[in-house]
Scaffold this active site. Sequence first.
Site, short mmCIF file in Angstrom:
data_model
loop_
_atom_site.label_atom_id
_atom_site.label_comp_id
_atom_site.label_asym_id
_atom_site.label_seq_id
_atom_site.Cartn_x
_atom_site.Cartn_y
_atom_site.Cartn_z
CB CYS A 190 -0.91 -0.01 1.23
SG CYS A 190 -1.79 1.54 1.51
CE1 TYR B 93 -5.52 2.88 -4.87
CE2 TYR B 93 -3.80 4.55 -5.06
CZ TYR B 93 -4.22 3.30 -4.62
OH TYR B 93 -3.36 2.49 -3.92
#
Length: 385
Positions: free
Chosen positions: A83, A214
């Site tokens: 992440c 994203y």
Amino acid sequence: MAENTTSNANAAAAAKAKGADWAGDAENRTNDESGAFVRDTNYIDDRIVPSVEPGSGPQQRDDGTMWWPVEPHRYRLIAARACPWAHRTIIARRIYGLEDVISLGLAGPTHDKRSWTFDLDPDGVDPVLKIPRLQDAYFARFPDYPRGITVPAIVEEKSGKVVTNKYSDITIDFGEQWKKFHREGAPDLYPEELREDMRPVMKRILTEVNNGVYRCGFATSQKAYEEAYDRLWVALDWLEERLTHTRYLMGDHITEADVRLFTTLIRFDAVYHSHFKASCNKITEMPSLWGYLRDLFQTPGFGDTCDFTEIKQHYYNVHKEINPTQIVPVGPDLSGLVTPHGREKLGGSPFAPGTTLPGPIAEVERVKNPEPWQAEFFGWNEAQF
């Protein structure tokens, strides 16, 4: 985040209606009516500060949040090398030398809708918190926690309760609130004299680059995707131009802004370019950004915290709506990251005079899946992996 609010109660009721195991999307993502990706930016706002007496419990503030005491060996940073938001906390912890003060727990690269899991540990249980899912630490504090079970998170070891998951504060607080426990020679990544100029730079990086990839990847309409794509590449072109003239984002030395940009750039060619359709150029095709990325990667604290296997496993396995086959690509070849970067010609140095680089990374905290060229560059014994 207050521990008991009407909005949380309503959200929890909605969560339970979806099933007893549901706890919100583990990555805090949804889409609006236009198909544009929207990230839930509501996090647990508690802080860990030196003004609270060590050994005491958290002190409630007027806004319902808690202040917890700065205290060695009380907290565990739960992160995931996969992440980017968690990766920046791993980097900051290492640069400041807090490894012996705040322990590190690592979730595996894949998770389901419920939670990140500790499948890298023996029997799939975190060895300190004794839990199989990060969800357990959230529910220990907030039994009806309605939002995503996100990393990074700081958990109080003794109680097993989550303290905060506000990634934007964690790295800043590692630098400011934990200063007493920094290693000798640790740099200041958030210098007072640069903050006014840093804030807009970091904000643009957050909205247009960190979150921009994203927005491209999770768009559910062509229009939303194209708008996200255009915004991302305006920002990347701005960064390419900026880094043509200066070694680091804020001048001659690495700052918090560079840490925040690095974790997106290092994933770009391996993941975002193809998986998130951010495919105007690769970073290797942008001379300034490519030299800058190599410069950072070769600095202790950056490249020695990257696990490309886990990064690719996470994105290509978890995002089944984007990659339904869950096939993880073998490439690209990233060995160019350890080739000479030539950024010295711009002057400066990784950290300011009078500060030092982090020492060798502890064997127990080395990445589990180093690339052969990565292990050679950082002097690791490949036989240990």
